[in-house]
Design a protein around this motif. Structure first.
Motif, PDB file in Angstrom:
ATOM      1  N   GLU A 124     141.936  69.779  15.171  1.00  0.00           N
ATOM      2  CA  GLU A 124     141.330  69.611  16.498  1.00  0.00           C
ATOM      3  C   GLU A 124     139.934  70.213  16.469  1.00  0.00           C
ATOM      4  OE1 GLU A 124     143.438  71.980  19.396  1.00  0.00           O
ATOM      5  OE2 GLU A 124     143.749  73.573  17.954  1.00  0.00           O
ATOM      6  N   LYS A 125     139.128  69.867  17.458  1.00  0.00           N
ATOM      7  CA  LYS A 125     137.751  70.356  17.463  1.00  0.00           C
ATOM      8  C   LYS A 125     137.711  71.862  17.760  1.00  0.00           C
ATOM      9  CE  LYS A 125     135.217  66.155  18.404  1.00  0.00           C
ATOM     10  NZ  LYS A 125     134.055  65.596  19.073  1.00  0.00           N
ATOM     11  N   ILE A 126     136.718  72.509  17.177  1.00  0.00           N
ATOM     12  CA  ILE A 126     136.593  73.966  17.270  1.00  0.00           C
ATOM     13  C   ILE A 126     135.285  74.319  17.989  1.00  0.00           C
ATOM     14  CG2 ILE A 126     136.198  76.034  15.848  1.00  0.00           C
ATOM     15  CD1 ILE A 126     138.108  74.793  13.789  1.00  0.00           C
ATOM     16  N   THR A 127     135.347  75.375  18.784  1.00  0.00           N
ATOM     17  CA  THR A 127     134.145  75.867  19.478  1.00  0.00           C
ATOM     18  C   THR A 127     133.514  76.985  18.641  1.00  0.00           C
ATOM     19  OG1 THR A 127     135.026  75.302  21.649  1.00  0.00           O
ATOM     20  CG2 THR A 127     133.340  77.018  21.594  1.00  0.00           C
ATOM     21  N   LEU A 128     132.194  76.965  18.550  1.00  0.00           N
ATOM     22  CA  LEU A 128     131.473  78.048  17.870  1.00  0.00           C
ATOM     23  C   LEU A 128     130.766  78.903  18.920  1.00  0.00           C
ATOM     24  CD1 LEU A 128     129.681  76.249  14.864  1.00  0.00           C
ATOM     25  CD2 LEU A 128     132.047  77.002  15.039  1.00  0.00           C
ATOM     26  N   ALA A 129     130.838  80.216  18.744  1.00  0.00           N
ATOM     27  CA  ALA A 129     130.169  81.128  19.678  1.00  0.00           C
ATOM     28  C   ALA A 129     129.256  82.070  18.894  1.00  0.00           C
ATOM     29  CB  ALA A 129     131.208  81.910  20.486  1.00  0.00           C
ATOM     30  N   PRO A 130     128.032  81.640  18.603  1.00  0.00           N
ATOM     31  CA  PRO A 130     127.112  82.501  17.862  1.00  0.00           C
ATOM     32  C   PRO A 130     126.345  83.448  18.795  1.00  0.00           C
ATOM     33  CG  PRO A 130     126.388  80.182  17.801  1.00  0.00           C
ATOM     34  CD  PRO A 130     127.488  80.286  18.803  1.00  0.00           C
ATOM     35  N   SER A 131     126.268  84.719  18.376  1.00  0.00           N
ATOM     36  CA  SER A 131     125.556  85.702  19.195  1.00  0.00           C
ATOM     37  C   SER A 131     124.501  86.450  18.381  1.00  0.00           C
ATOM     38  CB  SER A 131     126.545  86.695  19.819  1.00  0.00           C
ATOM     39  OG  SER A 131     127.300  87.342  18.818  1.00  0.00           O
ATOM     40  N   GLY A 132     124.124  85.869  17.256  1.00  0.00           N
ATOM     41  CA  GLY A 132     123.055  86.450  16.442  1.00  0.00           C
ATOM     42  C   GLY A 132     122.097  85.342  16.037  1.00  0.00           C
ATOM     43  N   PRO A 133     121.215  85.604  15.080  1.00  0.00           N
ATOM     44  CA  PRO A 133     120.388  84.512  14.541  1.00  0.00           C
ATOM     45  C   PRO A 133     121.298  83.377  14.073  1.00  0.00           C
ATOM     46  CG  PRO A 133     119.610  86.639  13.753  1.00  0.00           C
ATOM     47  CD  PRO A 133     120.897  86.910  14.481  1.00  0.00           C
ATOM     48  N   LEU A 134     120.804  82.148  14.174  1.00  0.00           N
ATOM     49  CA  LEU A 134     121.675  80.986  13.918  1.00  0.00           C
ATOM     50  C   LEU A 134     121.752  80.591  12.436  1.00  0.00           C
ATOM     51  CD1 LEU A 134     120.790  78.989  17.131  1.00  0.00           C
ATOM     52  CD2 LEU A 134     123.088  79.711  16.439  1.00  0.00           C
ATOM     53  N   THR A 135     121.412  81.509  11.569  1.00  0.00           N
ATOM     54  CA  THR A 135     121.322  81.220  10.132  1.00  0.00           C
ATOM     55  C   THR A 135     122.617  80.665   9.531  1.00  0.00           C
ATOM     56  OG1 THR A 135     119.914  83.170  10.150  1.00  0.00           O
ATOM     57  CG2 THR A 135     120.358  82.165   8.006  1.00  0.00           C
ATOM     58  N   ASN A 136     123.747  81.320   9.801  1.00  0.00           N
ATOM     59  CA  ASN A 136     125.021  80.842   9.222  1.00  0.00           C
ATOM     60  C   ASN A 136     125.346  79.436   9.717  1.00  0.00           C
ATOM     61  OD1 ASN A 136     125.515  83.262   7.917  1.00  0.00           O
ATOM     62  ND2 ASN A 136     126.912  84.046   9.492  1.00  0.00           N
ATOM     63  N   VAL A 137     125.189  79.221  11.012  1.00  0.00           N
ATOM     64  CA  VAL A 137     125.552  77.926  11.606  1.00  0.00           C
ATOM     65  C   VAL A 137     124.645  76.828  11.054  1.00  0.00           C
ATOM     66  CG1 VAL A 137     125.835  76.646  13.764  1.00  0.00           C
ATOM     67  CG2 VAL A 137     126.398  79.087  13.685  1.00  0.00           C
ATOM     68  N   ALA A 138     123.340  77.140  10.941  1.00  0.00           N
ATOM     69  CA  ALA A 138     122.403  76.143  10.409  1.00  0.00           C
ATOM     70  C   ALA A 138     122.711  75.833   8.952  1.00  0.00           C
ATOM     71  CB  ALA A 138     120.969  76.651  10.560  1.00  0.00           C
ATOM     72  N   CYS A 139     122.995  76.860   8.166  1.00  0.00           N
ATOM     73  CA  CYS A 139     123.331  76.631   6.749  1.00  0.00           C
ATOM     74  C   CYS A 139     124.563  75.743   6.645  1.00  0.00           C
ATOM     75  CB  CYS A 139     123.601  77.950   6.037  1.00  0.00           C
ATOM     76  SG  CYS A 139     122.116  78.841   5.613  1.00  0.00           S
ATOM     77  N   ALA A 140     125.560  76.014   7.486  1.00  0.00           N
ATOM     78  CA  ALA A 140     126.791  75.211   7.447  1.00  0.00           C
ATOM     79  C   ALA A 140     126.468  73.750   7.786  1.00  0.00           C
ATOM     80  CB  ALA A 140     127.824  75.790   8.415  1.00  0.00           C
ATOM     81  N   LYS A 148     129.857  68.333  11.903  1.00  0.00           N
ATOM     82  CA  LYS A 148     129.409  68.046  13.289  1.00  0.00           C
ATOM     83  C   LYS A 148     130.519  67.424  14.121  1.00  0.00           C
ATOM     84  CE  LYS A 148     124.654  67.114  12.035  1.00  0.00           C
ATOM     85  NZ  LYS A 148     123.637  66.088  11.887  1.00  0.00           N
ATOM     86  N   ASP A 149     131.269  66.524  13.502  1.00  0.00           N
ATOM     87  CA  ASP A 149     132.324  65.815  14.239  1.00  0.00           C
ATOM     88  C   ASP A 149     133.488  66.725  14.607  1.00  0.00           C
ATOM     89  OD1 ASP A 149     130.838  63.579  13.923  1.00  0.00           O
ATOM     90  OD2 ASP A 149     131.929  62.877  12.140  1.00  0.00           O
ATOM     91  N   LYS A 150     133.545  67.893  13.987  1.00  0.00           N
ATOM     92  CA  LYS A 150     134.666  68.803  14.235  1.00  0.00           C
ATOM     93  C   LYS A 150     134.299  69.921  15.209  1.00  0.00           C
ATOM     94  CE  LYS A 150     137.771  67.028  11.470  1.00  0.00           C
ATOM     95  NZ  LYS A 150     138.510  67.864  10.552  1.00  0.00           N
ATOM     96  N   ILE A 151     133.031  69.919  15.648  1.00  0.00           N
ATOM     97  CA  ILE A 151     132.604  70.988  16.569  1.00  0.00           C
ATOM     98  C   ILE A 151     132.740  70.502  18.006  1.00  0.00           C
ATOM     99  CG2 ILE A 151     130.697  72.488  17.277  1.00  0.00           C
ATOM    100  CD1 ILE A 151     129.592  72.263  14.425  1.00  0.00           C
ATOM    101  N   GLU A 152     133.546  71.206  18.779  1.00  0.00           N
ATOM    102  CA  GLU A 152     133.692  70.874  20.208  1.00  0.00           C
ATOM    103  C   GLU A 152     132.362  71.122  20.907  1.00  0.00           C
ATOM    104  OE1 GLU A 152     136.333  69.730  21.869  1.00  0.00           O
ATOM    105  OE2 GLU A 152     135.334  69.871  23.824  1.00  0.00           O
ATOM    106  N   LYS A 153     131.858  72.344  20.738  1.00  0.00           N
ATOM    107  CA  LYS A 153     130.531  72.690  21.245  1.00  0.00           C
ATOM    108  C   LYS A 153     130.102  74.027  20.654  1.00  0.00           C
ATOM    109  CE  LYS A 153     132.179  74.399  25.780  1.00  0.00           C
ATOM    110  NZ  LYS A 153     133.535  73.893  25.866  1.00  0.00           N
ATOM    111  N   ILE A 154     128.807  74.287  20.752  1.00  0.00           N
ATOM    112  CA  ILE A 154     128.264  75.579  20.327  1.00  0.00           C
ATOM    113  C   ILE A 154     127.784  76.281  21.586  1.00  0.00           C
ATOM    114  CG2 ILE A 154     126.476  76.750  18.969  1.00  0.00           C
ATOM    115  CD1 ILE A 154     126.451  74.337  17.079  1.00  0.00           C
ATOM    116  N   VAL A 155     128.418  77.402  21.905  1.00  0.00           N
ATOM    117  CA  VAL A 155     127.994  78.187  23.070  1.00  0.00           C
ATOM    118  C   VAL A 155     127.204  79.365  22.513  1.00  0.00           C
ATOM    119  CG1 VAL A 155     128.727  79.432  25.135  1.00  0.00           C
ATOM    120  CG2 VAL A 155     130.067  77.481  24.316  1.00  0.00           C
TER     121      VAL A 155
END
Ligand code: BDR
Ligand code: CA
Length: 330
Positions: A124-140, A148-155
């Motif tokens: 199922e789709k997963i929500t990401l909650a980043p609270s620091g620089p977006l480096t890890n998320v961007a690298c992924a 992208k298709d598996k991300i529900e949303k990025i808050v």
């Protein structure tokens, strides 16, 4: 109620630590799949240690903590020698709070691979909650665009419509890694941006810290020890700010009670130049450019509702820690 499968990506950091505490106290709503850490407020190795400290404080040593990127794309700020972050979060990132060295293991997988693998394997789709620089998320996103298709949303906590907090134009997380923020905001993944316009509304007060003191648990005491850092004499506060700004817990509070928040869909562009505008998030609030919105921008928080939620969730921690008896009369 169906739980939200959640990956937290953070750099604790005082307010990141409170975000972790709020999330961990909310198991009915949130299923925390793992906590990846990133360079930011302090070094990534200190950040992952701090995340494990918080997990152990809450008696949740089974939570999985990962170490992610040790530097940002262009290393705009090096936390190891940044006086700025020591002023805001203290030398260790946790202000005056001295939690023991954690004994729970750091996961051997790196944080970026964890994000990719978890998303690719998810049913199922997963929500990401980043609270620091977006480096890890961007690298992924760069390494494995299929996620992208598996991300529900990025808050995300980051950005600002108005004035910055690290430069006149930029918010700290986006300023640390503008390129990463650019990658995320051009990815096409649904984004909820909770920037300074909203988070500056949620400031701690001595009165609220006194309320926490009445809870009388080790967790409440740890929060007081952390956040009193903002109320020390000569604390480094933005002009017009009276206490600690609880930026990061807002992304968790939004997931728990979105009705506390309001905003609108808008087009946002991240400045990746090496100018005074670096990391600026220009928000086309009035749709002047006629471009397709790429984020839902939060600009208002129900502040009382936020603090009621946070206080009540922190009050739950006797479920996992011994309640300290504070009565002086018996
Ligand atoms: C952001 O910067 C960091 O110092 C805080 O943890 C927060 O994520 C606010 O600009
Ligand atoms: Ca943070």
């Amino acid at each position: 109620m169906k739980k939200i499968p959640l990956i937290m990506d953070c750099d604790p950091g005082l307010d990141d630590a409170i975000a972790l505490l709020l999330a961990i106290a909310s198991p009915e709503e949130l299923d925390i799949l793992g906590i990846s850490t990133v360079v930011g407020n302090v070094t990534v190795s200190q950040n992952q240690e701090n995340a494990r400290r918080i997990c152990e404080l809450t008696n949740q040593p089974d939570l999985k903590v990962f170490q992610g990127c040790a530097r940002t794309f262009f290393e705009r700020i090096s936390p190891a020698d940044s006086e700025y972050t020591a002023d805001i979060h203290g030398e260790t990132g946790l202000g005056g709070c001295k939690l023991p060295t954690p004994t729970m293991p750091l996961q051997s997988q790196d944080g970026v691979s964890f994000i990719i693998e978890t998303l690719l394997n998810a049913s199922e789709k997963i929500t990401l909650a980043p609270s620091g620089p977006l480096t890890n998320v961007a690298c992924a996103l760069i390494m494995e665009p299929r996620i992208k298709d598996k991300i529900e949303k990025i808050v995300v906590m980051g950005g600002v419509i108005g004035l910055g907090n690290i430069t006149p134009t930029a918010e700290y997380n986006f300023y640390c890694d503008p390129q990463a923020a650019y990658v995320v905001f051009t990815s096409g993944v649904p984004i909820v941006m909770i920037g300074l316009d909203a988070t500056r509304q949620t400031q701690t007060s001595q009165e609220w810290l006194r309320t926490l003191a009445e809870i009388g648990t080790p967790v409440a005491q740890a929060v007081i020890d952390m956040l009193s850092f903002y109320h020390r004499p000569n604390a480094f506060l933005e002009p017009g700010v009276l206490g600690g700004v609880l930026h990061d817990p807002n992304i968790i509070a939004y997931l728990l009670k979105p009705e506390l928040y309001s905003g609108r869909n808008a087009y946002v562009e991240i400045d990746v130049s090496s100018t005074i505008m670096a990391g600026r998030s220009t928000v086309d609030w009035h749709g002047k450019l006629g471009r397709k919105p790429n984020a839902y921008i939060i600009n208002k928080v129900d502040v009382d509702g936020f603090f009621d939620l946070l206080t009540s969730r922190l009050n739950r921690y006797p479920m996992t820690t011994e309640k300290v008896h504070t009565c002086n009369h018996c």
